[in-house]
Motif scaffolding. Structure first.
Motif, short mmCIF file in Angstrom:
data_model
loop_
_atom_site.label_atom_id
_atom_site.label_comp_id
_atom_site.label_asym_id
_atom_site.label_seq_id
_atom_site.Cartn_x
_atom_site.Cartn_y
_atom_site.Cartn_z
N LYS A 190 0.68 -1.10 0.05
CA LYS A 190 0.04 0.06 0.12
C LYS A 190 0.82 1.35 0.11
CE LYS A 190 -3.80 -2.11 -0.33
NZ LYS A 190 -4.27 -2.18 -1.64
N THR A 193 -9.52 -0.67 -5.00
CA THR A 193 -8.47 -1.12 -3.91
C THR A 193 -7.27 -0.03 -3.76
OG1 THR A 193 -7.10 -2.42 -5.47
CG2 THR A 193 -8.90 -3.78 -4.51
N LYS A 194 -7.52 0.89 -4.41
CA LYS A 194 -6.30 2.13 -4.18
C LYS A 194 -7.27 3.27 -4.09
CE LYS A 194 -3.83 -1.08 -6.25
NZ LYS A 194 -2.81 -1.73 -5.41
N GLY A 195 -6.96 3.87 -2.90
CA GLY A 195 -7.38 4.97 -2.28
C GLY A 195 -8.65 4.88 -1.57
N LYS A 236 -12.61 10.41 -5.05
CA LYS A 236 -11.81 9.43 -4.65
C LYS A 236 -10.77 10.10 -3.84
CE LYS A 236 -9.09 5.85 -7.07
NZ LYS A 236 -9.80 4.85 -6.30
#
Ligand SMILES: Nc1ncnc2c1ncn2[C@@H]1O[C@H](COP(=O)(O)OS(=O)(=O)O)[C@@H](OP(=O)(O)O)[C@H]1O
Length: 249
Positions: A88, A211-213, A191
């Motif tokens: 991450k 799955t990002k942010g 986002k």
């Protein structure tokens, strides 16, 4: 944030390519790259679905001709750079934004070659890579290489020259000609992160996947303090290894 570095050759890198001669409009750098692979000796890749985002480089197909009519053939080569790092840490964002640069050819998915699929051999690994012209930099990202003990000797056996881009936090940039700038991005309020106005191979705006942010849970300040105290000595060790104090709190 902390990171235990198991790579003896890990570098918070990057090579200075400022004195390389542009070979053509979109091959602005690259001749300064050390290559252990015999580029002429690499097999000309077969077409096929390798998850490499073929077509993503739609402006630069397999065969190119320069102004004198000489052709360059794009081949699949082993990577010259690997993005590794903490989970991450923003490795996907780094890869996606780097690959906007025409001198970068990057595999879209994570191949997990050195940690999971090593038995498949280097030919398999090479076949996963996108086709690249001479002078383009081939790279892939598999963050987990950073924390798997078997990976460093395997990478070293493939090439002693491969560059490791270790994302720990706020990754610094490659010594590429400045092409990717803030005009390539817009801030997506929903986002809460920058997204691409026009990704490689598409004209539609694109944010990284869900799955990002993600929305993060709020953490008790006491827990945060315990985490900071816990990681402090590890961070100090890491600064020593990296030769740089990042001043993480
Ligand atoms: N532009 C943009 N869009 C979305 N997300 C962004 C971006 N830039 C950095 N980040 C941060 O990247 C975090 C995901 O990191 P990784 O891609 O390394 O994750 S993974 O370990 O490969 O699963 C991701 O973590 P989370 O916020 O926890 O989802 C983000 O904080």
């Amino acid at each position: 944030m902390t990171a235990e570095c198991r790579f003896t050759q890990a570098v918070l890198w990057v090579q200075d390519q400022s004195n390389t001669t542009p070979q053509r409009e979109f091959l602005a750098s690259g001749s300064g790259w050390p290559t252990r692979y015999d580029r002429n000796g690499t097999s000309v890749a077969q077409e096929g679905n390798n998850g490499a985002g073929e077509g993503a480089f739609s402006g630069h197909p397999g065969m190119e001709a320069n102004s004198s009519g000489k052709e360059w053939t794009a081949t699949r080569r082993l990577p010259q750079a690997l993005i590794i790092g903490v989970k991450k840490g923003g490795t996907r964002a780094l890869l996606e934004f780097l690959r906007l640069h025409p001198d970068i050819r990057a595999l879209g998915s994570e191949p997990h070659f050195f940690d999971r699929h090593y038995a498949r051999g280097l030919d398999w690994y090479r076949s996963m890579m996108p086709k690249a012209l001479d002078g383009q930099i081939v790279m892939e990202k598999t963050p987990r290489y950073f924390v798997t003990v078997e990976t460093p000797p395997r990478v070293h056996a493939m090439s002693r020259d491969v560059k490791l881009i270790v994302v720990v936090r706020d990754p610094d940039f490659l010594g590429l000609q400045r092409i990717v700038t803030d005009k390539h991005f817009y801030f997506n309020k929903t986002k809460g992160f920058p997204c691409l106005k026009k990704p490689e191979g598409s004209s539609k705006p694109h944010c990284l996947g869900k799955t990002k942010g993600r929305t993060h849970a709020s953490i008790d300040p006491e827990v945060m303090q315990r985490l900071r105290d816990f990681y402090k000595p590890h961070n100090q060790r890491f600064y020593q290894m990296a030769g740089q104090d990042f001043g993480w709190q």
